[in-house]
Design a protein around this motif. Structure first.
Motif, PDB file in Angstrom:
ATOM      1  N   MET A 197       0.828  -1.204   0.000  1.00 16.16           N
ATOM      2  CA  MET A 197       0.000   0.000   0.000  1.00 16.16           C
ATOM      3  C   MET A 197       0.867   1.260   0.000  1.00 16.16           C
ATOM      4  O   MET A 197       0.581   2.222  -0.730  1.00 16.16           O
ATOM      5  CB  MET A 197      -0.915  -0.009   1.223  1.00 16.16           C
ATOM      6  CG  MET A 197      -2.005  -1.079   1.185  1.00 16.16           C
ATOM      7  SD  MET A 197      -3.169  -0.834  -0.174  1.00 16.16           S
ATOM      8  CE  MET A 197      -3.893   0.736   0.292  1.00 16.16           C
ATOM      9  N   ASN A 198       1.924   1.255   0.810  1.00 14.90           N
ATOM     10  CA  ASN A 198       2.831   2.408   0.846  1.00 14.90           C
ATOM     11  C   ASN A 198       3.514   2.613  -0.504  1.00 14.90           C
ATOM     12  O   ASN A 198       3.669   3.753  -0.972  1.00 14.90           O
ATOM     13  CB  ASN A 198       3.873   2.223   1.940  1.00 14.90           C
ATOM     14  CG  ASN A 198       3.278   2.322   3.333  1.00 14.90           C
ATOM     15  OD1 ASN A 198       2.249   2.960   3.530  1.00 14.90           O
ATOM     16  ND2 ASN A 198       3.921   1.677   4.294  1.00 14.90           N
ATOM     17  N   ASP A 199       3.911   1.493  -1.121  1.00 18.00           N
ATOM     18  CA  ASP A 199       4.565   1.600  -2.426  1.00 18.00           C
ATOM     19  C   ASP A 199       3.596   2.133  -3.482  1.00 18.00           C
ATOM     20  O   ASP A 199       3.989   2.917  -4.364  1.00 18.00           O
ATOM     21  CB  ASP A 199       5.110   0.237  -2.858  1.00 18.00           C
ATOM     22  CG  ASP A 199       6.384  -0.135  -2.127  1.00 18.00           C
ATOM     23  OD1 ASP A 199       6.955   0.755  -1.450  1.00 18.00           O
ATOM     24  OD2 ASP A 199       6.808  -1.297  -2.209  1.00 18.00           O
ATOM     25  N   GLN A 201       1.066   4.146  -2.950  1.00 17.53           N
ATOM     26  CA  GLN A 201       0.915   5.578  -2.703  1.00 17.53           C
ATOM     27  C   GLN A 201       2.122   6.358  -3.220  1.00 17.53           C
ATOM     28  O   GLN A 201       1.991   7.462  -3.776  1.00 17.53           O
ATOM     29  CB  GLN A 201       0.710   5.816  -1.211  1.00 17.53           C
ATOM     30  CG  GLN A 201      -0.611   5.278  -0.682  1.00 17.53           C
ATOM     31  CD  GLN A 201      -0.710   5.346   0.824  1.00 17.53           C
ATOM     32  OE1 GLN A 201       0.210   5.838   1.498  1.00 17.53           O
ATOM     33  NE2 GLN A 201      -1.788   4.843   1.388  1.00 17.53           N
ATOM     34  N   TYR A 202       3.316   5.763  -3.043  1.00 14.91           N
ATOM     35  CA  TYR A 202       4.541   6.400  -3.565  1.00 14.91           C
ATOM     36  C   TYR A 202       4.458   6.537  -5.088  1.00 14.91           C
ATOM     37  O   TYR A 202       4.826   7.591  -5.649  1.00 14.91           O
ATOM     38  CB  TYR A 202       5.758   5.571  -3.176  1.00 14.91           C
ATOM     39  CG  TYR A 202       7.016   5.974  -3.912  1.00 14.91           C
ATOM     40  CD1 TYR A 202       7.771   7.070  -3.491  1.00 14.91           C
ATOM     41  CD2 TYR A 202       7.435   5.265  -5.041  1.00 14.91           C
ATOM     42  CE1 TYR A 202       8.914   7.452  -4.189  1.00 14.91           C
ATOM     43  CE2 TYR A 202       8.576   5.629  -5.731  1.00 14.91           C
ATOM     44  CZ  TYR A 202       9.306   6.730  -5.308  1.00 14.91           C
ATOM     45  OH  TYR A 202      10.429   7.100  -6.002  1.00 14.91           O
ATOM     46  N   GLU A 204       1.804   6.800  -6.920  1.00 13.99           N
ATOM     47  CA  GLU A 204       0.857   7.852  -7.303  1.00 13.99           C
ATOM     48  C   GLU A 204       1.479   9.245  -7.131  1.00 13.99           C
ATOM     49  O   GLU A 204       1.246  10.142  -7.952  1.00 13.99           O
ATOM     50  CB  GLU A 204      -0.419   7.725  -6.468  1.00 13.99           C
ATOM     51  CG  GLU A 204      -1.217   6.450  -6.722  1.00 13.99           C
ATOM     52  CD  GLU A 204      -1.590   6.281  -8.187  1.00 13.99           C
ATOM     53  OE1 GLU A 204      -1.827   7.295  -8.883  1.00 13.99           O
ATOM     54  OE2 GLU A 204      -1.616   5.122  -8.650  1.00 13.99           O
ATOM     55  N   ARG A 205       2.256   9.421  -6.071  1.00 17.58           N
ATOM     56  CA  ARG A 205       2.953  10.702  -5.893  1.00 17.58           C
ATOM     57  C   ARG A 205       3.973  10.916  -7.016  1.00 17.58           C
ATOM     58  O   ARG A 205       4.127  12.036  -7.525  1.00 17.58           O
ATOM     59  CB  ARG A 205       3.636  10.739  -4.524  1.00 17.58           C
ATOM     60  CG  ARG A 205       2.677  10.801  -3.347  1.00 17.58           C
ATOM     61  CD  ARG A 205       3.401  11.158  -2.058  1.00 17.58           C
ATOM     62  NE  ARG A 205       4.397  10.172  -1.690  1.00 17.58           N
ATOM     63  CZ  ARG A 205       4.155   9.117  -0.906  1.00 17.58           C
ATOM     64  NH1 ARG A 205       2.926   8.935  -0.410  1.00 17.58           N
ATOM     65  NH2 ARG A 205       5.102   8.266  -0.604  1.00 17.58           N
ATOM     66  N   THR A 208       2.174  12.027 -10.101  1.00 16.62           N
ATOM     67  CA  THR A 208       1.731  13.418  -9.988  1.00 16.62           C
ATOM     68  C   THR A 208       2.845  14.385 -10.374  1.00 16.62           C
ATOM     69  O   THR A 208       2.604  15.427 -11.003  1.00 16.62           O
ATOM     70  CB  THR A 208       1.258  13.711  -8.550  1.00 16.62           C
ATOM     71  OG1 THR A 208       0.194  12.827  -8.218  1.00 16.62           O
ATOM     72  CG2 THR A 208       0.781  15.147  -8.414  1.00 16.62           C
ATOM     73  N   SER A 265      -2.036  -0.249 -10.442  1.00 12.63           N
ATOM     74  CA  SER A 265      -2.348   1.167 -10.488  1.00 12.63           C
ATOM     75  C   SER A 265      -3.837   1.465 -10.313  1.00 12.63           C
ATOM     76  O   SER A 265      -4.211   2.606 -10.055  1.00 12.63           O
ATOM     77  CB  SER A 265      -1.864   1.755 -11.821  1.00 12.63           C
ATOM     78  OG  SER A 265      -2.301   0.965 -12.898  1.00 12.63           O
ATOM     79  N   GLY A 267      -5.477   0.019  -7.896  1.00  8.02           N
ATOM     80  CA  GLY A 267      -5.717  -0.235  -6.476  1.00  8.02           C
ATOM     81  C   GLY A 267      -6.117  -1.656  -6.159  1.00  8.02           C
ATOM     82  O   GLY A 267      -6.450  -1.984  -5.014  1.00  8.02           O
TER      83      GLY A 267
END
Length: 268
Positions: A197-199, A201-202, A204-205, A208, A265, A267
């Motif tokens: 989950m952390n990866d 989120q990374y 997605e950042r 961005t 990607s 989720g």
């Protein structure tokens, strides 16, 4: 003790590691020591043995079907099962005891027995059945003969031989260590899921800031994850607009219930 051949058979069939077989063997040895076999074989009624083995089959079916029923109906499983059992048993109770079955003086006692012997224990068992693998639940059930023997000592003044005390210790140790082993495996798997989950989120950042997933490098997971799972991109990932991250269990985490974890990607 013979009744628990069914749950132990399920535990045996669900085991994949030599350590699992070792704990099951220790439980079997403990159950064998609790049986009156040494110089008292005549005390075992063959018909009673057959009934006990049939009860073992019933226990095995209860575990397998209980897991499926619990997954399908959740907390209502115990209510439905108890109502069906009551409908089957009440006619025999009325035929045997008549109107005395509904005597007001007996109702409080009946309610207490219903809660303590059926509603509460079966509700807790159903919760455990939906959260534990068959192997772990079957091994945990093996505690019941040991607890029964201890209850005989505490409430009935029975005396146990040294071998029987060793049997109880063997069963408790096997169940305790086996349960701890399952808990650690589950904890590591939860940590690997959190790392994925952390990866994600990374990633997605990263998208961005760079408008693409490609060329991203995943941060390292904590040691308690990297020692038991290999975390990285799946083959062909990442691309410009998609990624898939996998956590593959290493030899230290190999277990019949531990497969590869993944997240992409979308989720999923």
């Amino acid at each position: 003790a013979l009744e628990f051949t069914g749950p132990l058979a399920l535990a045996l069939f669900g085991s994949r590691r030599w350590l699992d077989f070792a704990w099951i063997a220790l439980v079997l040895a403990g159950l064998a020591l609790l049986l009156p076999l040494r110089g008292q074989a005549q005390a075992l009624d063959p018909v009673g043995v057959m009934y006990a083995l049939a009860a073992g089959v019933g226990w095995a079916l209860y575990i397998v079907l209980g897991q499926k029923a619990g997954a399908a109906h959740g907390a209502d499983t115990v209510t439905l099962g108890t109502c069906i059992a009551a409908l089957l048993a009440i006619p025999f109770g009325i035929a045997h005891a008549g109107s005395a079955l509904f005597a007001p003086a007996l109702l409080p006692l009946a309610l207490g027995v219903a809660v303590l012997s059926s509603a509460l224990p079966y509700s807790l068992e159903m919760l455990a059945l939906t959260r534990l693998p068959t192997r772990s639940f079957g091994t945990l059930l093996s505690l019941e003969p040991a607890i029964a023997a201890l209850a005989g000592v505490g409430f009935l003044g029975e005396h146990l031989s040294l071998l029987q005390w060793l049997a109880i210790v063997a069963i408790i140790v096997a169940v305790a260590v086996g349960s701890y082993d399952f808990a650690t495996v589950k904890t590591r798997r939860g940590a690997a899921q959190a790392c994925l989950m952390n990866d994600a989120q990374y990633m997605e950042r990263y998208y961005t800031l760079n408008f693409k997933y490609e060329d991203a490098v995943l941060p390292d997971c904590q040691d308690d994850v990297s020692d038991y799972y290999t975390v990285g991109f799946a083959s062909g990932s990442p691309t410009t607009d998609a990624f898939t991250i996998q956590a593959i269990p290493t030899s230290k985490q190999k277990d019949s219930s531990c497969g590869t974890l993944s997240i992409d990607s979308t989720g999923v």
